[in-house]
Write an enzyme that holds these catalytic residues in place. Sequence first.
Site, PDB file in Angstrom:
ATOM      1  N   LYS A   1       2.455 -38.462  16.356  1.00  0.00           N
ATOM      2  CA  LYS A   1       2.395 -37.052  16.001  1.00  0.00           C
ATOM      3  C   LYS A   1       0.963 -36.732  15.606  1.00  0.00           C
ATOM      4  CE  LYS A   1       5.689 -33.737  14.284  1.00  0.00           C
ATOM      5  NZ  LYS A   1       6.863 -33.518  13.452  1.00  0.00           N
TER       6      LYS A   1
ATOM      7  N   THR B   1      22.231 -56.316  19.125  1.00  0.00           N
ATOM      8  CA  THR B   1      20.984 -55.656  19.505  1.00  0.00           C
ATOM      9  C   THR B   1      19.847 -56.475  18.923  1.00  0.00           C
ATOM     10  OG1 THR B   1      20.997 -54.371  17.469  1.00  0.00           O
ATOM     11  CG2 THR B   1      21.876 -53.317  19.423  1.00  0.00           C
TER      12      THR B   1
ATOM     13  N   GLU C   1      24.296 -50.486  22.574  1.00  0.00           N
ATOM     14  CA  GLU C   1      25.391 -49.711  21.986  1.00  0.00           C
ATOM     15  C   GLU C   1      26.098 -48.839  23.031  1.00  0.00           C
ATOM     16  OE1 GLU C   1      22.375 -50.091  20.806  1.00  0.00           O
ATOM     17  OE2 GLU C   1      22.313 -50.238  18.612  1.00  0.00           O
TER      18      GLU C   1
ATOM     19  N   TRP D   1       3.726 -33.645  19.278  1.00  0.00           N
ATOM     20  CA  TRP D   1       4.181 -34.958  19.708  1.00  0.00           C
ATOM     21  C   TRP D   1       3.450 -35.385  20.982  1.00  0.00           C
ATOM     22  CZ3 TRP D   1      10.225 -35.211  19.078  1.00  0.00           C
ATOM     23  CH2 TRP D   1      10.512 -35.262  17.701  1.00  0.00           C
TER      24      TRP D   1
HETATM   25  N1  LIG Z   1      14.635 -46.620  31.446  1.00  0.00           N
HETATM   26  C1  LIG Z   1      14.210 -46.669  30.192  1.00  0.00           C
HETATM   27  N2  LIG Z   1      13.099 -46.022  29.812  1.00  0.00           N
HETATM   28  C2  LIG Z   1      12.642 -46.076  28.558  1.00  0.00           C
HETATM   29  N3  LIG Z   1      13.241 -46.752  27.581  1.00  0.00           N
HETATM   30  C3  LIG Z   1      14.365 -47.427  27.888  1.00  0.00           C
HETATM   31  C4  LIG Z   1      14.906 -47.411  29.195  1.00  0.00           C
HETATM   32  N4  LIG Z   1      16.028 -48.145  29.180  1.00  0.00           N
HETATM   33  C5  LIG Z   1      16.175 -48.604  27.924  1.00  0.00           C
HETATM   34  N5  LIG Z   1      15.169 -48.189  27.139  1.00  0.00           N
HETATM   35  C6  LIG Z   1      14.954 -48.484  25.734  1.00  0.00           C
HETATM   36  O1  LIG Z   1      15.711 -49.606  25.356  1.00  0.00           O
HETATM   37  C7  LIG Z   1      16.547 -49.277  24.259  1.00  0.00           C
HETATM   38  C8  LIG Z   1      17.780 -50.093  24.263  1.00  0.00           C
HETATM   39  O2  LIG Z   1      17.471 -51.430  24.018  1.00  0.00           O
HETATM   40  P1  LIG Z   1      18.583 -52.562  24.143  1.00  0.00           P
HETATM   41  O3  LIG Z   1      19.724 -52.165  23.318  1.00  0.00           O
HETATM   42  O4  LIG Z   1      17.910 -53.797  23.660  1.00  0.00           O
HETATM   43  O5  LIG Z   1      18.952 -52.651  25.579  1.00  0.00           O
HETATM   44  C9  LIG Z   1      16.772 -47.803  24.441  1.00  0.00           C
HETATM   45  O6  LIG Z   1      17.171 -47.187  23.258  1.00  0.00           O
HETATM   46  C10 LIG Z   1      15.416 -47.348  24.900  1.00  0.00           C
HETATM   47  O7  LIG Z   1      14.515 -47.191  23.843  1.00  0.00           O
END
Ligand SMILES: Nc1ncnc2c1ncn2[C@@H]1O[C@H](COP(=O)(O)O)[C@@H](O)[C@H]1O
Lengths: 534, 534
Positions: free
Chosen positions: A437, A186, A330, A442
């Site tokens: 917040k 990640t 994840e 929120w």
């Molecule tokens: N469609 C979506 N809308 C908003 N946030 C998203 C979306 N898809 C992924 N994310 C964000 O991307 C994170 C995952 O990042 P990654 O592991 O780098 O793919 C998630 O926990 C979200 O915060």
Amino acid sequence: MTTLGNMMSLPLLISSILTHAVNNNPNQQIVTALDDGTTHEYTYTNFAARTRKLATALNTRNIQPGDRVGTLAWNTYRHLEIYYATSGIGAICHTINPRLHLDQIAFIINDAQDSILFFDHHFTALVEKLATLCPSVREWILLNEGEHNSRQSDSWSSYSDWLTTSDTDFAWPVFDENTASGLCYTSGTTGNPKGALYSHRSTVLHAYASCHPDAVGISCRDAVMPLVPMFHVNAWGLPYSSLLSGAKIVMPGANLKGDALYRLCESEGVSISAGVPSVWQGLLDHTQANGLVFSTLRRAVIGGAACSAHMIVAFARINVAVRHAWGMTEVSPLGTVCTLTSEHQNLSAQEQQTVLSSQGRPLFGAEFKIINENGQRLPHDGASTGNLMVKGNWVIDTYYRDTKSALMDGWFHTGDVATIDKLGYLRITDRSKDVIKSGGEWISSIDIENIAMEHPDVLVAACIAQKHEKWGERPLLVVVKKPSATVGAADILNMFINRITKWSIPDEVKFIDDMPMTATGKLQKNALRNLFEN
Amino acid sequence: MTTLGNMMSLPLLISSILTHAVNNNPNQQIVTALDDGTTHEYTYTNFAARTRKLATALNTRNIQPGDRVGTLAWNTYRHLEIYYATSGIGAICHTINPRLHLDQIAFIINDAQDSILFFDHHFTALVEKLATLCPSVREWILLNEGEHNSRQSDSWSSYSDWLTTSDTDFAWPVFDENTASGLCYTSGTTGNPKGALYSHRSTVLHAYASCHPDAVGISCRDAVMPLVPMFHVNAWGLPYSSLLSGAKIVMPGANLKGDALYRLCESEGVSISAGVPSVWQGLLDHTQANGLVFSTLRRAVIGGAACSAHMIVAFARINVAVRHAWGMTEVSPLGTVCTLTSEHQNLSAQEQQTVLSSQGRPLFGAEFKIINENGQRLPHDGASTGNLMVKGNWVIDTYYRDTKSALMDGWFHTGDVATIDKLGYLRITDRSKDVIKSGGEWISSIDIENIAMEHPDVLVAACIAQKHEKWGERPLLVVVKKPSATVGAADILNMFINRITKWSIPDEVKFIDDMPMTATGKLQKNALRNLFEN
Ligand SMILES: Nc1ncnc2c1ncn2[C@@H]1O[C@H](COP(=O)(O)O)[C@@H](O)[C@H]1O
């Protein structure tokens, strides 16, 4: 006393996707855009033969089951060969994001202890720096094949030499379906990157679920173009689900600019594509600037960051249906995809767009809940906002090399804040660390960004929390204007009137020239907060 | 050293389909046609609540994991409740075909040692006879609920009484995914029926694969009507795949006549339905006789016996796309489904129909080969004809209560004879025991039947082998005419000219009044051969 069924028990292996694909679609094409504007094309049959050769070569060069094989590469047929060959022999395909900082890349390679590493010629300068930093890598292999004037060097070998072995007699080994197949770190904004170690079982189940008509929904008549890089959570599993479905695969290579992608879509008859909003925005801008429509593209899967209703409408206008998706490293990554149910058929177009702008509903095999700070479940009423938890067979239970579980009572804490409605539709309001917040309430930064993005002069908008004496925090809107746009703060703030509650409206707009983005196309709010502290 | 992935490991359980379905589609409908022409309707939420009550009742009445629970019932919501409640607690849902002979039914119940048995009121006379023959059954439960004047009796209890318990606190137990979930006996034409004992894993994987866009392809906007009975290999898994997809489910109950089915399709907006050719023929005849078209039905999955090109064309004319499918009890049942690939898009309509009349291509998870009498693999060239072998996670490896494996080198021998072409399309030419071998050459009885069925006066046609002094065997065509049709043997034989090789054309046509059919809608060629034995 439990009775077991009398069914065959065959492990769910990634190699079985390849075998199924080539047995039933020997002539299906895999097309890759090359740097010079031409394409490389070959069939599933050629692909499978070369993958078997590569597997043989990996065996010959003593890559053992469990060994990590790194990649620094764009979306190409060669990267696909590496995916299937490494996992197929029981080794681990470790895709690395080349957009990260050198230190982070070195950290990741050293943490994974990659034995060998395949890289595209675009990354030779990077590899030269990495070579001394990463002692575990005993061989660096340049993914050349004479189609570009790649620099030769004594420090690396060449991919073409790896494929000289014959594949006669090679058969994919059979092993436990829980064997590790892939590794992806990640790109966390804080702390060191952490690895998610996928298994064959999790990958195959994720592929099964992704193919569902209400998920990515790929048929053998589709041509699928993964815009999302193969180093970004396995291109959302498309290398597996597309082959499983016997679809044509169109690999965009290194050039993700709007004009190049548009040409490729048209010349290769792409019907489904998937990527993050920023890449889709580039493609959309190109079509709008030139008055173009798509002849074959009918579905845009958009995720990785929130996709605005605005973008969904813009694509709908040119007959491309957006499917908003939520995922994370994840979670392999797909958790939800958005399509309408029959209950929505009678809604107005605008009400339908509101549904479509949510992140959608769980794939079968993923289950979600939201909890409050005390760990209590909150109702799925579309209003209660809580920490999003997920479980399922393609969700990690521990980070790579970690000993302690990454779970809370069997659920993985996504770090996202969301609502879930009674039909299971997820709506992400924030990353938990980006939550604003104000006066105890929120405020969703994503809602505010989506509204600001509707202004024709706004290129990107980001909303962050700013410390405030009275309210604790207040939303600050940060905007990058389109080139030569003249919009002012008041114009933008006017857009919020009657759209959201008064106290959610930002007090201020700050204009900047460039938006800090993460290596996977997300707003880098950390950097913004530093910039605008107090 | 193998490394395992770091993913969650949750068993693939049938109860997780129910949980997913109700969490995300609480208001979706399950509609059942009742005997009196009205319908019973309720939501997934009601369904799930009643299923939990039934599960509680099964526990209370001491039904243990592994116990067999018999059913003699049509396609109704109650039968669906029994499916999910029994498997959900780890017991085995044993569906019995009520169309079999009394002795066979008794044999099956005794072989399975069913503990209790649920039955529809249509089968009370049958149950009265069975009661003394089947000592293992300690309780017979009538699926009444006051909607029909069912006869009461001391010998059986009533389903409505079973559902009085409250479901508070009930949670589906978690157990090994290889646990047996369902039992179905093949209605073999020779020897005693044999049981296929499905597992949770095999059922869930079969459901995943069935939902693929090129298989049954169900979305949450579909309304699915299983014409195939729930006692015929779990209605081809539709009770699982439809719920998994969140689709509306339309249960036809006991009346499978053309007019009733047509009305139900129209009133409930059915979009996908599945069944054997003979039931579809009834529906087609009704539409043709009355000049009707379907408003919502767009896909007819047809299998269980060969579907003729003729039927495919007839449905295409009213905008229903036929998907020809091949399956068998031992394969859960779906092995292949027929859709076109992009390679077929440029073919003429007639060439496409030829492809569509084949049994189609394997679902991901099922693998096929054909072998000759010496067990050698034959090429997938669309011409070589051999014994069809299958393997996959939803294929049995042993018959119920058998000790010896049902496999040959890891493959299950289907008893069908087929060709496979280079794109994986299967074409069944015969059951191996129905093969006609004339002058050393194989003649496909299915090809001959399909051509004969094209004649407007032919209701059903069957082709069997007749002993012949010179050629060994010769094909004999047996025909049932439509009411008041006047067609003669010569008219029918003329149809074969220039369609098949001369020596494959039957020498003779015999007309009979009724075609002997098996309890699952297949031609009973045994009976025909006895009838026409020289
Ligand atoms: N469609 C979506 N809308 C908003 N946030 C998203 C979306 N898809 C992924 N994310 C964000 O991307 C994170 C995952 O990042 P990654 O592991 O780098 O793919 C998630 O926990 C979200 O915060």
